[in-house]
Design an enzyme around this catalytic site. Structure first.
Site, PDB file in Angstrom:
ATOM      1  N   THR A   1       0.855  -1.302  -0.070  1.00 21.84           N
ATOM      2  CA  THR A   1       0.029   0.007   0.074  1.00 21.84           C
ATOM      3  C   THR A   1       0.951   1.271  -0.104  1.00 21.84           C
ATOM      4  O   THR A   1       2.076   1.258   0.540  1.00 21.84           O
ATOM      5  CB  THR A   1      -1.030   0.208   1.161  1.00 21.84           C
ATOM      6  OG1 THR A   1      -1.394   1.306   1.612  1.00 21.84           O
ATOM      7  CG2 THR A   1      -0.031  -0.501   2.348  1.00 21.84           C
ATOM      8  N   ASP A   2       0.236   2.463  -0.431  1.00 21.43           N
ATOM      9  CA  ASP A   2       0.981   3.652  -0.565  1.00 21.43           C
ATOM     10  C   ASP A   2       1.159   4.117   0.886  1.00 21.43           C
ATOM     11  O   ASP A   2       1.985   4.923   1.307  1.00 21.43           O
ATOM     12  CB  ASP A   2       0.464   4.690  -1.223  1.00 21.43           C
ATOM     13  CG  ASP A   2      -1.286   4.863  -1.010  1.00 21.43           C
ATOM     14  OD1 ASP A   2      -1.882   4.101   0.083  1.00 21.43           O
ATOM     15  OD2 ASP A   2      -1.600   5.976  -1.691  1.00 21.43           O
ATOM     16  N   GLU A   3       0.526   3.630   1.901  1.00 20.25           N
ATOM     17  CA  GLU A   3       0.448   4.000   3.098  1.00 20.25           C
ATOM     18  C   GLU A   3       1.567   3.911   3.935  1.00 20.25           C
ATOM     19  O   GLU A   3       2.092   4.554   4.927  1.00 20.25           O
ATOM     20  CB  GLU A   3      -0.940   3.501   4.182  1.00 20.25           C
ATOM     21  CG  GLU A   3      -1.965   3.868   3.739  1.00 20.25           C
ATOM     22  CD  GLU A   3      -3.114   3.412   4.869  1.00 20.25           C
ATOM     23  OE1 GLU A   3      -2.820   3.183   5.882  1.00 20.25           O
ATOM     24  OE2 GLU A   3      -4.290   3.595   4.239  1.00 20.25           O
TER      25      GLU A   3
ATOM     26  N   TYR B   1      -2.053  -0.738  11.145  1.00 18.84           N
ATOM     27  CA  TYR B   1      -2.085  -1.296   9.826  1.00 18.84           C
ATOM     28  C   TYR B   1      -0.919  -1.056   8.986  1.00 18.84           C
ATOM     29  O   TYR B   1      -0.401  -2.065   8.394  1.00 18.84           O
ATOM     30  CB  TYR B   1      -3.269  -0.671   9.314  1.00 18.84           C
ATOM     31  CG  TYR B   1      -3.437  -1.217   7.548  1.00 18.84           C
ATOM     32  CD1 TYR B   1      -3.435  -2.388   7.185  1.00 18.84           C
ATOM     33  CD2 TYR B   1      -3.392  -0.099   6.900  1.00 18.84           C
ATOM     34  CE1 TYR B   1      -3.480  -2.687   5.667  1.00 18.84           C
ATOM     35  CE2 TYR B   1      -3.328  -0.324   5.476  1.00 18.84           C
ATOM     36  CZ  TYR B   1      -3.247  -1.462   4.958  1.00 18.84           C
ATOM     37  OH  TYR B   1      -3.369  -1.820   3.485  1.00 18.84           O
TER      38      TYR B   1
ATOM     39  N   LYS C   1       2.064  -3.363   7.366  1.00 16.44           N
ATOM     40  CA  LYS C   1       2.363  -3.391   5.857  1.00 16.44           C
ATOM     41  C   LYS C   1       3.843  -2.908   5.672  1.00 16.44           C
ATOM     42  O   LYS C   1       4.636  -3.738   4.601  1.00 16.44           O
ATOM     43  CB  LYS C   1       1.514  -2.595   4.891  1.00 16.44           C
ATOM     44  CG  LYS C   1       0.066  -3.082   5.187  1.00 16.44           C
ATOM     45  CD  LYS C   1      -0.378  -4.405   4.547  1.00 16.44           C
ATOM     46  CE  LYS C   1      -0.023  -4.628   3.073  1.00 16.44           C
ATOM     47  NZ  LYS C   1      -0.680  -5.957   2.530  1.00 16.44           N
TER      48      LYS C   1
HETATM   49  P1  NAD Z   1     -10.095  -7.037   2.453  1.00 18.14           P
HETATM   50  O1  NAD Z   1     -10.164  -6.831   3.749  1.00 18.14           O
HETATM   51  O2  NAD Z   1     -11.294  -6.674   1.540  1.00 18.14           O
HETATM   52  O3  NAD Z   1      -9.918  -8.684   2.171  1.00 18.14           O
HETATM   53  C1  NAD Z   1      -8.822  -9.208   2.750  1.00 18.14           C
HETATM   54  C2  NAD Z   1      -8.755 -10.795   2.507  1.00 18.14           C
HETATM   55  O4  NAD Z   1      -7.817 -11.660   3.288  1.00 18.14           O
HETATM   56  C3  NAD Z   1     -10.334 -11.371   3.092  1.00 18.14           C
HETATM   57  O5  NAD Z   1     -10.805 -12.158   2.242  1.00 18.14           O
HETATM   58  C4  NAD Z   1      -9.743 -12.176   4.389  1.00 18.14           C
HETATM   59  O6  NAD Z   1     -10.654 -13.287   4.765  1.00 18.14           O
HETATM   60  C5  NAD Z   1      -8.380 -12.529   4.031  1.00 18.14           C
HETATM   61  N1  NAD Z   1      -7.557 -12.908   5.203  1.00 18.14           N
HETATM   62  C6  NAD Z   1      -7.237 -12.040   6.275  1.00 18.14           C
HETATM   63  N2  NAD Z   1      -6.338 -12.762   7.125  1.00 18.14           N
HETATM   64  C7  NAD Z   1      -6.166 -13.875   6.526  1.00 18.14           C
HETATM   65  C8  NAD Z   1      -5.239 -14.812   7.147  1.00 18.14           C
HETATM   66  N3  NAD Z   1      -4.601 -14.929   8.175  1.00 18.14           N
HETATM   67  N4  NAD Z   1      -5.089 -15.901   6.055  1.00 18.14           N
HETATM   68  C9  NAD Z   1      -5.823 -15.904   4.921  1.00 18.14           C
HETATM   69  N5  NAD Z   1      -6.579 -15.151   4.629  1.00 18.14           N
HETATM   70  C10 NAD Z   1      -6.823 -13.754   5.291  1.00 18.14           C
HETATM   71  O7  NAD Z   1      -8.642  -6.390   1.771  1.00 18.14           O
HETATM   72  P2  NAD Z   1      -8.415  -5.661   0.463  1.00 18.14           P
HETATM   73  O8  NAD Z   1      -8.908  -4.201   0.541  1.00 18.14           O
HETATM   74  O9  NAD Z   1      -9.190  -6.520  -0.646  1.00 18.14           O
HETATM   75  O10 NAD Z   1      -6.937  -5.630   0.344  1.00 18.14           O
HETATM   76  C11 NAD Z   1      -6.160  -6.733  -0.246  1.00 18.14           C
HETATM   77  C12 NAD Z   1      -4.667  -6.357  -0.157  1.00 18.14           C
HETATM   78  O11 NAD Z   1      -4.498  -5.290  -0.960  1.00 18.14           O
HETATM   79  C13 NAD Z   1      -4.200  -6.232   1.329  1.00 18.14           C
HETATM   80  O12 NAD Z   1      -2.850  -6.822   1.375  1.00 18.14           O
HETATM   81  C14 NAD Z   1      -4.134  -4.613   1.370  1.00 18.14           C
HETATM   82  O13 NAD Z   1      -2.945  -4.053   2.248  1.00 18.14           O
HETATM   83  C15 NAD Z   1      -3.766  -4.090   0.074  1.00 18.14           C
HETATM   84  N6  NAD Z   1      -4.279  -2.813  -0.359  1.00 18.14           N
HETATM   85  C16 NAD Z   1      -5.261  -2.522  -0.160  1.00 18.14           C
HETATM   86  C17 NAD Z   1      -6.052  -0.906  -0.975  1.00 18.14           C
HETATM   87  C18 NAD Z   1      -7.293  -0.913  -0.627  1.00 18.14           C
HETATM   88  O14 NAD Z   1      -7.514   0.440  -0.957  1.00 18.14           O
HETATM   89  N7  NAD Z   1      -8.401  -1.672  -0.181  1.00 18.14           N
HETATM   90  C19 NAD Z   1      -4.983  -0.338  -1.282  1.00 18.14           C
HETATM   91  C20 NAD Z   1      -3.482  -0.821  -1.420  1.00 18.14           C
HETATM   92  C21 NAD Z   1      -3.227  -2.129  -1.032  1.00 18.14           C
HETATM   93  O1  DAU Z   2      -4.281   4.019   0.715  1.00 16.50           O
HETATM   94  C1  DAU Z   2      -4.461   2.578   0.504  1.00 16.50           C
HETATM   95  C2  DAU Z   2      -5.054   2.322   1.655  1.00 16.50           C
HETATM   96  O2  DAU Z   2      -6.559   2.595   1.618  1.00 16.50           O
HETATM   97  C3  DAU Z   2      -5.235   0.799   1.927  1.00 16.50           C
HETATM   98  O3  DAU Z   2      -3.976   0.175   2.204  1.00 16.50           O
HETATM   99  C4  DAU Z   2      -6.282   0.204   2.966  1.00 16.50           C
HETATM  100  O4  DAU Z   2      -6.267  -1.241   3.023  1.00 16.50           O
HETATM  101  C5  DAU Z   2      -7.405   0.923   2.705  1.00 16.50           C
HETATM  102  O5  DAU Z   2      -8.239   0.451   3.833  1.00 16.50           O
HETATM  103  C6  DAU Z   2      -7.362   2.460   2.460  1.00 16.50           C
HETATM  104  O6  DAU Z   2      -6.997   3.111   3.736  1.00 16.50           O
HETATM  105  P1  DAU Z   2      -7.840   4.498   4.181  1.00 16.50           P
HETATM  106  O7  DAU Z   2      -7.546   4.494   5.744  1.00 16.50           O
HETATM  107  O8  DAU Z   2      -7.305   5.486   3.513  1.00 16.50           O
HETATM  108  O9  DAU Z   2      -9.158   3.993   3.722  1.00 16.50           O
HETATM  109  P2  DAU Z   2     -10.621   4.121   4.485  1.00 16.50           P
HETATM  110  O10 DAU Z   2     -11.846   3.869   3.436  1.00 16.50           O
HETATM  111  O11 DAU Z   2     -10.676   3.629   5.804  1.00 16.50           O
HETATM  112  O12 DAU Z   2     -10.896   5.764   4.591  1.00 16.50           O
HETATM  113  C7  DAU Z   2     -10.586   6.542   3.668  1.00 16.50           C
HETATM  114  C8  DAU Z   2     -10.845   8.299   4.027  1.00 16.50           C
HETATM  115  O13 DAU Z   2     -11.949   8.367   4.430  1.00 16.50           O
HETATM  116  C9  DAU Z   2      -9.883   8.329   5.174  1.00 16.50           C
HETATM  117  O14 DAU Z   2      -9.374   9.571   5.226  1.00 16.50           O
HETATM  118  C10 DAU Z   2     -10.823   8.402   6.285  1.00 16.50           C
HETATM  119  C11 DAU Z   2     -11.905   8.726   5.755  1.00 16.50           C
HETATM  120  N1  DAU Z   2     -13.161   8.379   6.165  1.00 16.50           N
HETATM  121  C12 DAU Z   2     -13.493   6.981   6.394  1.00 16.50           C
HETATM  122  C13 DAU Z   2     -14.739   6.666   7.138  1.00 16.50           C
HETATM  123  C14 DAU Z   2     -14.786   5.262   6.987  1.00 16.50           C
HETATM  124  C15 DAU Z   2     -14.255   9.337   6.765  1.00 16.50           C
HETATM  125  O15 DAU Z   2     -13.940  10.427   6.730  1.00 16.50           O
HETATM  126  N2  DAU Z   2     -15.355   8.871   7.370  1.00 16.50           N
HETATM  127  C16 DAU Z   2     -15.755   7.539   7.346  1.00 16.50           C
HETATM  128  O16 DAU Z   2     -16.672   7.268   7.840  1.00 16.50           O
END
Ligand code: NAD
Ligand code: DAU
Length: 332
Positions: free
Chosen positions: A121-123, A148, A152
């Site tokens: 992730t970019d985080e 988190y 990562k």
């Molecule tokens: P998500 O939370 O929707 O899904 C995670 C999946 O991993 C689920 O199906 C869960 O059951 C499985 N999981 C969790 N713990 C596990 C374990 N111990 N063993 C096996 N499976 C397990 O997550 P997402 O948003 O789809 O993110 C997927 C990946 O992409 C993550 O590595 C996250 O850090 C990365 N990522 C997410 C975003 C975003 O915006 N959501 C952006 C950049 C990177």
């Molecule tokens: O940047 C990549 C990341 O993006 C991934 O690595 C993470 O897995 C993914 O969850 C996401 O992280 P964020 O913390 O940026 O996403 P989230 O959806 O939790 O929140 C997005 C923005 O919105 C953040 O600035 C917090 C804000 N927010 C979130 C919620 C749920 C609100 O203002 N109100 C809300 O109710």
């Protein structure tokens, strides 16, 4: 790439890439997923049973991981605890899955000499000021803010160490905020869309000016496939689609879609340590691997995503009360 092991393949982005791999390669895909609260088996519906297999298990268990990695030629690692707010409540599963789980997979990939791609992730790069002209690049320093993002970042360092010390054939991608169908309701866009559908007001943390760099999950999947097919071993690639928007802008677009006043917003308790802005320079991926996002118009992608949630209430409705109860307990 004949046999690919996708960890976390029942999650939001993991399920998207399983569909993408079936559509764009000839590979057999094994999904390893623990089926936590974040998983959704519905997101894997309709896939050919002779090409996709689901194994329910934990990536932190060597006895589960070892045989599956041995059977695969490529491991694509998505499984994670993914939600920042949850990591502030209880970091324990984040350390176990994101650190111990990644370590367990790396050891299996090392033992069997497998190609490994780590989805990050970019985080890991921390945050930027709102008025900073810089964006993150592959050379930005690691500076994670939350449990988190620290977990990562730690997992990225493990992958880098396994590449350098053991010659593991691995790549890393760091992507910005994904949006699209099947995203869990706890995340920002699905939460606000479903709140507005239910006639309530969206809730913005703090002043709502925090910026995220949105990318459609289809584009994340095509980027990961480009790295698997053409990426240089040992390299990290940043994935982004020039989608910077403030949270306020996103919520106003959602309210406009439903014909509601753009001021119909509640400002609530801020997230502790809340990152101010993320912004990705994906030049290395674009020029080096000739990757380009298809959903370059964020507003159009957001409209389609809103319509998906309107049409798929049967999927999200059973999850909604539990998500809102946990936010209510946090005053958000
Ligand atoms: P998500 O939370 O929707 O899904 C995670 C999946 O991993 C689920 O199906 C869960 O059951 C499985 N999981 C969790 N713990 C596990 C374990 N111990 N063993 C096996 N499976 C397990 O997550 P997402 O948003 O789809 O993110 C997927 C990946 O992409 C993550 O590595 C996250 O850090 C990365 N990522 C997410 C975003 C975003 O915006 N959501 C952006 C950049 C990177
Ligand atoms: O940047 C990549 C990341 O993006 C991934 O690595 C993470 O897995 C993914 O969850 C996401 O992280 P964020 O913390 O940026 O996403 P989230 O959806 O939790 O929140 C997005 C923005 O919105 C953040 O600035 C917090 C804000 N927010 C979130 C919620 C749920 C609100 O203002 N109100 C809300 O109710």
């Amino acid at each position: 790439m004949d046999r690919i092991l996708v960890t976390g393949g029942a999650g939001f982005i993991g399920s998207n890439i399983v569909h993408h791999l079936i559509a764009h390669t000839d590979a057999h895909v094994t999904v390893l997923d623990k089926l936590t609260y974040a998983a959704s088996l519905e997101s894997l519906a309709g896939l050919p049973s002779d090409r996709v297999e689901l194994v329910v298990g934990d990536i932190a268990e060597p006895d589960v991981v070892g045989p599956l990695v041995r059977e695969a030629d490529t491991v694509v690692h998505f499984a994670a605890e993914s939600h920042n707010d949850n990591s502030l409540e209880d970091p324990v599963p984040f350390i176990r899955t994101n650190l111990v789980g990644t370590f367990t997979l790396l050891e299996a990939a090392r033992a069997h000499g497998r190609r490994f791609h780590h989805v990050s992730t970019d985080e890991v790069y921390g945050d930027l000021e709102l008025d900073d002209s810089q964006r993150f690049t592959e050379d930005s320093p690691y500076r994670p803010s939350s449990p988190y993002s620290a977990s990562k970042a730690g997992s990225d360092h493990l992958v880098r160490a396994w590449i350098r010390s053991f010659g593991l054939r691995a790549t890393i991608s760091c992507c910005s905020n994904n949006y699209g169908p099947w995203q869990h309701l706890e995340k920002f866009i699905p939460r606000q869309v479903t709140e507005v559908i239910d006639g309530r007001r969206p809730r913005l943390y703090g002043d709502g000016r925090n910026v995220r760099d949105w990318i459609h999950t289809d584009d994340h999947s095509s980027a990961v496939l480009a790295i698997l097919e053409r990426g240089a071993i040992g390299e990290t690639y940043l994935v982004g689609a020039d989608g910077e928007r403030s949270n306020l802008e996103v919520v106003r677009a959602i309210l406009r879609h439903f014909g509601r006043s753009e001021d119909d917003i509640d400002f609530v308790r801020d997230r502790p340590g809340h990152d101010r802005r993320y912004a990705i320079d994906s030049g290395k991926l674009r020029s080096g691997l000739d990757w380009h996002p298809i959903h370059s118009d964020f507003e159009a992608g957001l409209q389609a995503t809103i319509e998906w949630y309107v049409a798929n209430e049967a999927w999200w409705r059973p999850r909604k009360d539990a998500v809102e109860a946990s936010y209510a307990a946090r005053g958000q």
